[in-house]
Design a protein around this motif. Sequence first.
Motif, short mmCIF file in Angstrom:
data_model
loop_
_atom_site.label_atom_id
_atom_site.label_comp_id
_atom_site.label_asym_id
_atom_site.label_seq_id
_atom_site.Cartn_x
_atom_site.Cartn_y
_atom_site.Cartn_z
N PHE A 140 -1.84 -1.93 -7.31
CA PHE A 140 -0.52 -2.22 -6.88
C PHE A 140 -0.51 -2.92 -5.49
N LEU A 141 -1.39 -2.37 -4.62
CA LEU A 141 -1.63 -3.11 -3.14
C LEU A 141 -1.86 -4.64 -3.40
N SER A 142 -2.69 -5.06 -4.17
CA SER A 142 -3.33 -6.44 -4.19
C SER A 142 -2.46 -7.35 -4.88
N PRO A 143 -2.43 -8.73 -4.18
CA PRO A 143 -1.36 -9.44 -4.66
C PRO A 143 -2.33 -10.14 -5.91
N ARG B 51 -0.20 1.18 9.93
CA ARG B 51 0.85 1.70 10.90
C ARG B 51 1.94 2.42 10.22
N GLU B 52 2.06 2.24 9.16
CA GLU B 52 3.17 2.96 8.22
C GLU B 52 2.76 4.33 7.89
N ASN C 252 -5.75 -7.59 7.56
CA ASN C 252 -4.36 -7.56 8.17
C ASN C 252 -3.47 -6.61 7.44
N ASP C 253 -3.45 -7.08 5.99
CA ASP C 253 -2.63 -6.11 5.30
C ASP C 253 -2.89 -4.64 5.46
N THR C 254 -4.41 -4.38 5.53
CA THR C 254 -4.44 -2.86 5.95
C THR C 254 -4.09 -2.40 7.18
N TYR D 250 8.53 -2.49 -7.18
CA TYR D 250 7.28 -2.30 -6.98
C TYR D 250 6.57 -3.60 -6.70
N ALA D 251 7.22 -4.88 -6.40
CA ALA D 251 6.58 -6.06 -6.23
C ALA D 251 5.78 -5.82 -5.00
N ASP D 252 6.49 -5.19 -4.03
CA ASP D 252 5.65 -4.75 -2.61
C ASP D 252 5.09 -3.20 -3.24
N GLY D 253 3.68 -3.34 -3.42
CA GLY D 253 2.87 -2.24 -4.02
C GLY D 253 2.78 -1.01 -3.16
N ARG D 254 3.06 -1.34 -1.98
CA ARG D 254 3.18 -0.23 -0.83
C ARG D 254 4.19 0.91 -1.37
N ILE D 255 5.13 0.50 -1.90
CA ILE D 255 6.56 1.28 -2.50
C ILE D 255 5.65 2.24 -3.43
#
Length: 332
Positions: free
Chosen positions: A171-174, A229-230, A222-224, A183-188
């Motif tokens: 989910f996270l990786s593009p 932070r969240e 950088n994504d990590t 869910y395009a933003d896999g962090r959701i």
Amino acid sequence: MTFDNRVFVSPMCQYSAVDGFPSDWHLVHLGTRAIGTGAVIAEATAIRPDGRITPGCTGIWKDEHIAPWARIAAYIKSQGAVAGIQLAHAGRKASTDVPWRGGGALTEGSWQTVAPSPLPFNATDPTPHELSTDDIAALLDAYVAATRRAKAAGFELIEIHAAHGYLLNSFLSPLTNHRTDRYADGRIALFEVIAAVRSEWSGPLFLRVSASDWVEGGWTINDTVALARELPAHGIHLLDCSSGGNSPLQQIPLGPGYQVAFAERVRRETGLPTGAVGMISSPEQADTIIRTGQADAVFLARELLRNPLWALHAANALRATPRTPNQYLRAF
Ligand SMILES: Cc1cc2nc3c(=O)[nH]c(=O)nc-3n(C[C@H](O)[C@H](O)[C@H](O)COP(=O)(O)O)c2cc1C
């Protein structure tokens, strides 16, 4: 929670369960590694049968799994280590054979794999089913129920597996998430899983991610850092910084401590406690990682397969006092 020390047993699949049930192998394997270590995290344990990497992977998808896990968790605690379990869904990397039979996609007894997007890991693998929003809601329910069972089994720590190309990593990786819905933003999806676990669990909660795909155009450190932070707001206490596993194109510069810099950067830039893992094998190396503030804990895997009593040897080597069982006092 107080840990006796910062040597944690990294989760390691044993591919030796039947119908998800951990056996005496798991009791002896994990129990031995509880000697002298701070925490033992039981292997990637499937929240649903289709979340197993192999038919031999452990599970926690039914109440009957609670009792054998409870025996293992109690034993780990009796040795003075914190008992942890890694909750997992293997996503598109499920339905494979055990490594010692080649580890390829199962031909007999296979099952339908699932993923954010219908992209197989290898071009020759079966195509995973693209999860609908209803499918994702059902998965969240499975995480809730699995967490309730982990708690009932007496585990004191949960780690959510979002690394190594398994479901949440994809989910996270593009590279593996080509969705156009929310869910395009896999962090959701990840945050919803964390919330599902948190609905049943107020204790220590770790998250393992692949801090980098090691592929051009993939998920990066950088994504990590941005994700890290969240995480405190979602109730994550420690980020266990692994890497890779999401693409056969990965180029990993393997070497001692090759992932430690990820743990160090996340910790320095976000203040979130981290775990360092990967080719950590000497007591001095582990001690330096902790003393220089690169990570809050070291997770050891293969070194503890080679040398189950590593923590006692390491304490001796560093002139610390090992947590030696009475039965072994004459040896240490
Ligand atoms: C036999 C084996 C099984 C593993 N199973 C898991 C697992 O269930 N979950 C996980 O996150 N990592 C798993 N890993 C990865 C390890 O936890 C660890 O991150 C990796 O081996 C690097 O650490 P090391 O160099 O100390 O072995 C496994 C590794 C090995 C060798």
